[in-house]
Design an enzyme around this catalytic site. Structure first.
Site, PDB file in Angstrom:
ATOM      1  N   ASP A 113      -2.255  -8.628  11.475  1.00 61.16           N
ATOM      2  CA  ASP A 113      -3.644  -8.985  11.162  1.00 61.16           C
ATOM      3  C   ASP A 113      -4.147 -10.178  11.972  1.00 61.16           C
ATOM      4  O   ASP A 113      -5.349 -10.445  12.000  1.00 61.16           O
ATOM      5  CB  ASP A 113      -3.770  -9.279   9.665  1.00 61.16           C
ATOM      6  CG  ASP A 113      -3.402  -8.066   8.825  1.00 61.16           C
ATOM      7  OD1 ASP A 113      -3.799  -6.956   9.198  1.00 61.16           O
ATOM      8  OD2 ASP A 113      -2.691  -8.230   7.813  1.00 61.16           O
TER       9      ASP A 113
ATOM     10  N   ARG B 298       3.445  -5.369  16.382  1.00 62.08           N
ATOM     11  CA  ARG B 298       2.073  -4.831  16.314  1.00 62.08           C
ATOM     12  C   ARG B 298       1.088  -5.898  16.815  1.00 62.08           C
ATOM     13  O   ARG B 298       0.060  -5.575  17.410  1.00 62.08           O
ATOM     14  CB  ARG B 298       1.741  -4.411  14.882  1.00 62.08           C
ATOM     15  CG  ARG B 298       2.688  -3.339  14.348  1.00 62.08           C
ATOM     16  CD  ARG B 298       2.477  -3.085  12.866  1.00 62.08           C
ATOM     17  NE  ARG B 298       2.683  -4.285  12.064  1.00 62.08           N
ATOM     18  CZ  ARG B 298       2.436  -4.368  10.753  1.00 62.08           C
ATOM     19  NH1 ARG B 298       1.975  -3.312  10.104  1.00 62.08           N
ATOM     20  NH2 ARG B 298       2.652  -5.488  10.090  1.00 62.08           N
TER      21      ARG B 298
ATOM     22  N   SER C  22       0.832  -1.216   0.000  1.00 66.95           N
ATOM     23  CA  SER C  22       0.000   0.000   0.000  1.00 66.95           C
ATOM     24  C   SER C  22       0.862   1.259   0.000  1.00 66.95           C
ATOM     25  O   SER C  22       0.535   2.253  -0.673  1.00 66.95           O
ATOM     26  CB  SER C  22      -0.960   0.005   1.195  1.00 66.95           C
ATOM     27  OG  SER C  22      -0.274  -0.222   2.399  1.00 66.95           O
TER      28      SER C  22
ATOM     29  N   HIS D 189      -2.219  -8.787   1.728  1.00 66.20           N
ATOM     30  CA  HIS D 189      -1.847  -7.555   2.458  1.00 66.20           C
ATOM     31  C   HIS D 189      -2.966  -7.246   3.466  1.00 66.20           C
ATOM     32  O   HIS D 189      -3.325  -8.116   4.261  1.00 66.20           O
ATOM     33  CB  HIS D 189      -1.607  -6.451   1.421  1.00 66.20           C
ATOM     34  CG  HIS D 189      -1.002  -5.186   1.936  1.00 66.20           C
ATOM     35  ND1 HIS D 189      -0.340  -5.084   3.123  1.00 66.20           N
ATOM     36  CD2 HIS D 189      -0.954  -3.933   1.385  1.00 66.20           C
ATOM     37  CE1 HIS D 189       0.087  -3.828   3.301  1.00 66.20           C
ATOM     38  NE2 HIS D 189      -0.280  -3.109   2.261  1.00 66.20           N
TER      39      HIS D 189
ATOM     40  N   HIS E  86       5.364 -13.182   6.830  1.00 63.82           N
ATOM     41  CA  HIS E  86       5.633 -11.791   6.425  1.00 63.82           C
ATOM     42  C   HIS E  86       6.787 -11.757   5.438  1.00 63.82           C
ATOM     43  O   HIS E  86       7.703 -12.585   5.522  1.00 63.82           O
ATOM     44  CB  HIS E  86       5.975 -10.917   7.649  1.00 63.82           C
ATOM     45  CG  HIS E  86       5.762  -9.471   7.374  1.00 63.82           C
ATOM     46  ND1 HIS E  86       6.753  -8.673   6.845  1.00 63.82           N
ATOM     47  CD2 HIS E  86       4.669  -8.686   7.504  1.00 63.82           C
ATOM     48  CE1 HIS E  86       6.263  -7.460   6.673  1.00 63.82           C
ATOM     49  NE2 HIS E  86       4.999  -7.427   7.066  1.00 63.82           N
TER      50      HIS E  86
HETATM   51  N1  CMX Z   1       0.552 -20.045   5.430  1.00 65.61           N
HETATM   52  C1  CMX Z   1       0.945 -20.994   4.531  1.00 65.61           C
HETATM   53  N2  CMX Z   1       1.981 -20.847   3.703  1.00 65.61           N
HETATM   54  C2  CMX Z   1       2.674 -19.711   3.799  1.00 65.61           C
HETATM   55  C3  CMX Z   1       2.364 -18.697   4.721  1.00 65.61           C
HETATM   56  C4  CMX Z   1       1.232 -18.894   5.548  1.00 65.61           C
HETATM   57  N3  CMX Z   1       0.824 -17.965   6.399  1.00 65.61           N
HETATM   58  N4  CMX Z   1       3.246 -17.685   4.583  1.00 65.61           N
HETATM   59  C5  CMX Z   1       4.086 -18.037   3.593  1.00 65.61           C
HETATM   60  N5  CMX Z   1       3.737 -19.265   3.117  1.00 65.61           N
HETATM   61  C6  CMX Z   1       4.319 -19.973   1.988  1.00 65.61           C
HETATM   62  C7  CMX Z   1       4.212 -19.124   0.732  1.00 65.61           C
HETATM   63  O1  CMX Z   1       2.893 -19.203   0.178  1.00 65.61           O
HETATM   64  C8  CMX Z   1       5.293 -19.702  -0.134  1.00 65.61           C
HETATM   65  O2  CMX Z   1       4.828 -20.939  -0.652  1.00 65.61           O
HETATM   66  P1  CMX Z   1       5.133 -21.373  -2.181  1.00 65.61           P
HETATM   67  O3  CMX Z   1       6.632 -21.358  -2.289  1.00 65.61           O
HETATM   68  O4  CMX Z   1       4.537 -22.713  -2.278  1.00 65.61           O
HETATM   69  O5  CMX Z   1       4.484 -20.334  -3.048  1.00 65.61           O
HETATM   70  C9  CMX Z   1       6.388 -20.013   0.899  1.00 65.61           C
HETATM   71  O6  CMX Z   1       5.720 -20.133   2.177  1.00 65.61           O
HETATM   72  C10 CMX Z   1       7.464 -18.952   0.996  1.00 65.61           C
HETATM   73  O7  CMX Z   1       6.842 -17.718   1.262  1.00 65.61           O
HETATM   74  P2  CMX Z   1       7.604 -16.615   2.155  1.00 65.61           P
HETATM   75  O8  CMX Z   1       8.839 -16.229   1.437  1.00 65.61           O
HETATM   76  O9  CMX Z   1       7.724 -17.102   3.545  1.00 65.61           O
HETATM   77  O10 CMX Z   1       6.536 -15.410   2.195  1.00 65.61           O
HETATM   78  P3  CMX Z   1       6.348 -14.239   1.135  1.00 65.61           P
HETATM   79  O11 CMX Z   1       7.309 -13.155   1.435  1.00 65.61           O
HETATM   80  O12 CMX Z   1       6.312 -14.767  -0.263  1.00 65.61           O
HETATM   81  O13 CMX Z   1       4.851 -13.776   1.464  1.00 65.61           O
HETATM   82  C11 CMX Z   1       3.049 -13.164   2.856  1.00 65.61           C
HETATM   83  C12 CMX Z   1       4.553 -13.036   2.614  1.00 65.61           C
HETATM   84  C13 CMX Z   1       2.639 -12.210   3.955  1.00 65.61           C
HETATM   85  C14 CMX Z   1       2.297 -12.783   1.565  1.00 65.61           C
HETATM   86  C15 CMX Z   1       2.745 -14.661   3.246  1.00 65.61           C
HETATM   87  O14 CMX Z   1       3.399 -14.971   4.446  1.00 65.61           O
HETATM   88  C16 CMX Z   1       1.260 -14.936   3.378  1.00 65.61           C
HETATM   89  O15 CMX Z   1       0.604 -15.245   2.364  1.00 65.61           O
HETATM   90  N6  CMX Z   1       0.676 -14.828   4.638  1.00 65.61           N
HETATM   91  C17 CMX Z   1      -0.741 -14.977   4.832  1.00 65.61           C
HETATM   92  C18 CMX Z   1      -1.481 -13.699   4.426  1.00 65.61           C
HETATM   93  C19 CMX Z   1      -1.216 -12.589   5.419  1.00 65.61           C
HETATM   94  O16 CMX Z   1      -1.311 -12.762   6.611  1.00 65.61           O
HETATM   95  N7  CMX Z   1      -0.939 -11.389   4.889  1.00 65.61           N
HETATM   96  C20 CMX Z   1      -0.795 -10.187   5.716  1.00 65.61           C
HETATM   97  C21 CMX Z   1       0.612  -9.633   5.810  1.00 65.61           C
HETATM   98  C22 CMX Z   1       0.646  -8.373   6.648  1.00 65.61           C
HETATM   99  C23 CMX Z   1      -0.047  -7.233   5.947  1.00 65.61           C
HETATM  100  O17 CMX Z   1       0.457  -6.799   4.885  1.00 65.61           O
HETATM  101  O18 CMX Z   1      -1.094  -6.775   6.399  1.00 65.61           O
END
Ligand code: CMX
Length: 433
Positions: A373, A327, A241, A271, A318
């Site tokens: 979150d 947070r 954002s 996000h 994250h």
């Molecule tokens: N549950 C299951 N799998 C997860 C996970 C979770 N909470 N977090 C990461 N992973 C997975 C990824 O999907 C990825 O899998 P693939 O390789 O099969 O695609 C792998 O672990 C590696 O990902 P990463 O490098 O650890 O995480 P990223 O930097 O790519 O993504 C984020 C970060 C936040 C998008 C991811 O952790 C996620 O999807 N979390 C759940 C959604 C969430 O809570 N988002 C809010 C973030 C805070 C905000 O911005 O408000």
């Protein structure tokens, strides 16, 4: 010129001069190298943006102008009799780099309240939308409907020197922030309270009045809103954002257009929308297990079922953080004091005990810990704000503080149009040996 604008001008003009000199002497120095994985991997960690208002450390979490969240809870001015920081104080800090006094924050509260109004055209535009339109869609449309009031755009059309950009950006930022609680509360009440709107209470602060207009007058809820609107304000420049707001703003789109762009990014489930996804997922878990007091085994099996379905556990993981999000911890500390008997809050804490181990065992998740979150929804549900599709709007109201303070800085420093280089796969293959 008002006192905050005056102070911002003093601080920013000296930093702008320093930056000019710094670039002359160090402009060619390398501060990073980029790997192929970073190009394919969402540009993770590439040091390529200037962002004054906050910085995110993977281990320590967010620091606003060098201050951690626990420190800010201590240092920032509070509302009468309250324990939580006022977001007004954080905005002052992000803009000037200085912790404001109680008087300065009281001035800012009064100034935002003085500037607040919901334009007639915004009410008409919102009322034309179906009440079940997603609140984030309503929020963005509401923001866009206010854009004709942009002082920056009007001044640009009239012919404005580059040296004046920051002034009108500041004016738009202040007006927009002042209006957000009215816009956000209007959306909530039209969607979830049969359009029975609540008039602002002029005696309250920015957050307290927002809580009041939502229809939640419990003093503890108002305290939580002050904390909530403080901790969601900024997470350095690279998050989706903030980066979107910055990118759009770099074309000299005004603050209304840029912030609306940022809010479209916040509305994605990876996000800000994760805050609604967390509570939706918890509600579904409670429904399936059939109790508000599930055992650890029942919770673990539900988590595994989600993962087996190829879905992420919302609220966990994250892109930058590698520890529990401060947070999340700040909200846990709040809940331990005010709502430790709440079943839904206890489930959030139970998940905190169980999810990280399971994610760690997957072997691919870089950060198994909860993010911001993971906690907010349970607290809101406890206080009666159960319509989780609304939650991301609250995040957006707070995020305005960081991204708009940052936009004032971008204009003051004269930052140019953002234009990174992209490469085709074929071009990358040619570059590697
Ligand atoms: N549950 C299951 N799998 C997860 C996970 C979770 N909470 N977090 C990461 N992973 C997975 C990824 O999907 C990825 O899998 P693939 O390789 O099969 O695609 C792998 O672990 C590696 O990902 P990463 O490098 O650890 O995480 P990223 O930097 O790519 O993504 C984020 C970060 C936040 C998008 C991811 O952790 C996620 O999807 N979390 C759940 C959604 C969430 O809570 N988002 C809010 C973030 C805070 C905000 O911005 O408000």
């Amino acid at each position: 010129m008002d006192i905050l604008k005056q102070r911002f001008q003093e601080v920013a003009s000296s930093v702008a001069q320093e930056a000019k000199d710094f670039l002359k002497s160090h402009g060619d120095q390398k501060i990073d190298q980029v790997t192929v994985s970073q190009v394919f991997g969402g540009m993770r960690g590439i040091k390529s943006m200037l962002w004054e208002t906050s910085e995110l450390d993977p281990e320590e979490g967010i620091r606003f102008r060098g201050y951690s969240i626990p420190k800010l809870r201590e240092l920032l001015p509070k509302w009468k009799g309250g324990k939580e920081p006022l977001p007004e104080g954080l905005f002052w800090l992000m803009l000037t780099g200085e912790v404001p006094t109680q008087e300065q924050v009281a001035w800012l509260t009064a100034e935002w309240r003085r500037r607040e109004q919901l334009p007639e055209q915004t009410i008409k535009v919102l009322d034309a939308l179906a009440v079940d339109t997603h609140p984030m869609t309503q929020f963005v449309i509401g923001l866009m409907s206010m854009q004709p009031d942009s002082r920056f755009s009007a001044q640009y059309a009239a012919g404005m020197a580059k040296s004046e950009y920051w002034e009108y950006t500041y004016e738009d930022a202040m007006n927009l922030i002042a209006r957000l609680p009215l816009l956000a509360a209007y959306i909530y009440r039209r969607s979830f309270a049969n359009g029975q709107h609540i008039a602002p209470d002029t005696r309250l602060d920015w957050s307290g009045n927002y809580a009041h207009m939502l229809g939640f007058d419990q003093p503890d809820f108002k305290s939580y809103m002050r904390l909530y609107l403080t901790i969601h304000a900024d997470h350095e420049g690279g998050n989706a954002s903030a980066h979107t707001t910055h990118l759009v703003g770099s074309t000299l789109s005004d603050p209304y257009l840029s912030f609306a762009g940022g809010m479209n990014a916040l509305a994605g489930p990876l996000h800000g929308l994760a805050n609604q996804e967390v509570i939706k997922w918890i509600f579904e878990m409670i429904d399936e297990i059939g109790t508000m007091q599930p055992t650890d085994d029942q919770v673990a099996s539900y988590i595994n079922q989600t993962l087996d379905g190829g879905k992420v556990i919302p609220g966990y993981g994250h892109a930058v953080l590698r520890q529990p999000d401060p947070r999340f911890i700040a909200q846990k500390v709040f809940a331990e004091e005010y709502l430790h008997e709440s079943d839904i809050v206890k489930i959030v804490w139970q998940l905190f005990d169980i999810v990280p181990g399971i994610l760690q065992d997957l072997g691919k998740v870089k950060n198994p810990w909860p993010n911001v979150d993971a906690h907010s929804g349970a607290i809101l549900v406890h206080y009666g704000l159960k319509e989780y599709v609304y939650y991301t709007v609250m995040f957006g109201v707070s995020r305005a503080l960081g991204v708009l303070a940052a936009q004032c800085w971008s204009r003051a420093l004269g930052l140019p149009l953002e234009r990174p280089k992209s490469l085709s796969f074929a071009a990358i293959k040619k570059m590697v040996h």
